[in-house]
Design a protein around this motif. Structure first.
Motif, PDB file in Angstrom:
ATOM      1  N   MET A  30      44.599  45.721  61.731  1.00 52.75           N
ATOM      2  CA  MET A  30      43.463  46.595  61.579  1.00 52.75           C
ATOM      3  C   MET A  30      43.547  47.300  60.228  1.00 52.75           C
ATOM      4  SD  MET A  30      42.450  49.690  64.043  1.00 52.75           S
ATOM      5  CE  MET A  30      41.213  50.835  63.597  1.00 52.75           C
ATOM      6  N   ILE A  31      42.482  47.265  59.470  1.00 55.19           N
ATOM      7  CA  ILE A  31      42.441  47.883  58.158  1.00 55.19           C
ATOM      8  C   ILE A  31      41.873  49.291  58.295  1.00 55.19           C
ATOM      9  CG2 ILE A  31      41.455  47.779  55.855  1.00 55.19           C
ATOM     10  CD1 ILE A  31      41.382  44.739  56.181  1.00 55.19           C
ATOM     11  N   ILE A  32      42.632  50.268  57.797  1.00 57.12           N
ATOM     12  CA  ILE A  32      42.177  51.650  57.820  1.00 57.12           C
ATOM     13  C   ILE A  32      41.680  51.990  56.422  1.00 57.12           C
ATOM     14  CG2 ILE A  32      42.859  54.044  58.192  1.00 57.12           C
ATOM     15  CD1 ILE A  32      45.081  52.953  60.019  1.00 57.12           C
ATOM     16  N   PRO A  33      40.402  52.342  56.280  1.00 51.55           N
ATOM     17  CA  PRO A  33      39.881  52.639  54.941  1.00 51.55           C
ATOM     18  C   PRO A  33      40.454  53.944  54.394  1.00 51.55           C
ATOM     19  CG  PRO A  33      38.212  53.064  56.616  1.00 51.55           C
ATOM     20  CD  PRO A  33      39.383  52.462  57.319  1.00 51.55           C
ATOM     21  N   MET A  34      40.577  53.997  53.073  1.00 51.54           N
ATOM     22  CA  MET A  34      41.079  55.198  52.423  1.00 51.54           C
ATOM     23  C   MET A  34      39.942  56.204  52.278  1.00 51.54           C
ATOM     24  SD  MET A  34      43.405  53.502  49.400  1.00 51.54           S
ATOM     25  CE  MET A  34      44.107  55.033  48.837  1.00 51.54           C
ATOM     26  N   THR A  35      40.282  57.461  52.366  1.00 50.02           N
ATOM     27  CA  THR A  35      39.293  58.503  52.119  1.00 50.02           C
ATOM     28  C   THR A  35      39.091  58.640  50.614  1.00 50.02           C
ATOM     29  OG1 THR A  35      40.940  60.259  52.000  1.00 50.02           O
ATOM     30  CG2 THR A  35      40.043  59.745  54.185  1.00 50.02           C
ATOM     31  N   GLU A  66      42.158  60.261  49.033  1.00 53.83           N
ATOM     32  CA  GLU A  66      43.279  59.318  48.918  1.00 53.83           C
ATOM     33  C   GLU A  66      43.028  58.313  47.799  1.00 53.83           C
ATOM     34  OE1 GLU A  66      44.414  59.413  53.684  1.00 53.83           O
ATOM     35  OE2 GLU A  66      43.211  57.776  52.870  1.00 53.83           O
ATOM     36  N   MET A  73      47.888  57.546  51.493  1.00 50.38           N
ATOM     37  CA  MET A  73      47.364  57.696  52.850  1.00 50.38           C
ATOM     38  C   MET A  73      48.301  58.521  53.738  1.00 50.38           C
ATOM     39  SD  MET A  73      45.785  53.877  53.324  1.00 50.38           S
ATOM     40  CE  MET A  73      45.052  54.154  54.930  1.00 50.38           C
ATOM     41  N   ASN A  74      49.604  58.493  53.450  1.00 51.34           N
ATOM     42  CA  ASN A  74      50.574  59.225  54.266  1.00 51.34           C
ATOM     43  C   ASN A  74      50.995  60.557  53.651  1.00 51.34           C
ATOM     44  OD1 ASN A  74      50.678  57.186  56.213  1.00 51.34           O
ATOM     45  ND2 ASN A  74      52.204  56.058  55.056  1.00 51.34           N
ATOM     46  N   CYS A 125      49.057  52.999  47.549  1.00 55.91           N
ATOM     47  CA  CYS A 125      47.967  53.294  48.495  1.00 55.91           C
ATOM     48  C   CYS A 125      48.527  53.840  49.805  1.00 55.91           C
ATOM     49  CB  CYS A 125      47.143  52.034  48.771  1.00 55.91           C
ATOM     50  SG  CYS A 125      46.197  51.458  47.355  1.00 55.91           S
ATOM     51  N   LYS A 126      49.587  53.237  50.269  1.00 59.15           N
ATOM     52  CA  LYS A 126      50.229  53.703  51.506  1.00 59.15           C
ATOM     53  C   LYS A 126      50.750  55.128  51.332  1.00 59.15           C
ATOM     54  CE  LYS A 126      54.109  52.588  54.540  1.00 59.15           C
ATOM     55  NZ  LYS A 126      55.258  51.690  54.740  1.00 59.15           N
TER      56      LYS A 126
END
Length: 193
Positions: A1-6, A9, A55-56, A51-52
């Protein structure tokens, strides 16, 4: 599942893209040659790790420091996976010269045990050579090699520093000196290739 970046982010990632190239340069500066394809692979892995990290990111520490650690660990994980996938080969002529009754089909059917044996032999040779280097060198290099071996077994600099009863910065300095020494060792380079 791909979670889009805000958007936040994404902006954080775009503002810190230069970190990836810096981390790759630092990690590969001791390598004699890194091909274009290898560098592109590292850039891709580093950008994904950036990117990770964005996001974290929790905002409790400077992002650049956090991102460098995430990128470096992602590259180390990539190199470890490459090492696991590495296959060892030998020529069919060498097998044909062997005086055993083993056929090509039997050898090819049991390649996993051959690879495990060769990997085990190579690792044993490298470990034995590192042991001889430890006995020959000064205390700092010796401790650095020991710390690198412990790190390879999963210990952190903090854990190693507790073992020696010194600050973690000392352990990092020992490892740095040992790495520089080992990078110049032609015999070790031959064993690793």
């Amino acid at each position: 599942m791909i979670i889009p970046m805000t958007d936040i982010e994404r902006k954080l990632t775009e503002d810190h893209l230069s970190i990836v190239a810096k981390v790759i340069q630092t990690l590969t500066c001791g390598c004699r040659y890194v091909s274009y394809d290898e560098r592109q692979d590292l850039l891709q892995i580093g950008n994904l790790a950036l990117c990770k990290a964005a996001m974290n990111y929790d905002g409790n520490r400077p992002f650049e420091t956090y991102a460098k650690v995430v990128i470096r660990n992602a590259i180390y994980d990539y190199w470890r996976s490459l090492q696991k996938e590495r296959t060892y080969t030998c020529s069919m002529d060498a097998i044909a010269d062997n005086e055993t009754d083993t056929s090509y089909q039997q050898l090819l059917a049991d390649t996993s045990s051959l690879q495990n044996l060769e990997q085990e032999h190579n690792l044993r040779s490298i470990y034995e050579y590192l042991q001889t280097l430890q006995n020959v060198n000064c205390t700092t290099i010796k401790k650095g090699i020991q710390a690198l071996l412990l790190q390879q077994n999963g210990y952190t600099s903090q854990e190693i520093s507790k073992h020696y009863g010194v600050p973690a910065s000392h352990v990092r300095a020992w490892k740095s000196k040992a790495r520089k020494y080992l990078q110049q060792d032609a015999t070790l380079y031959t064993l690793l290739s």
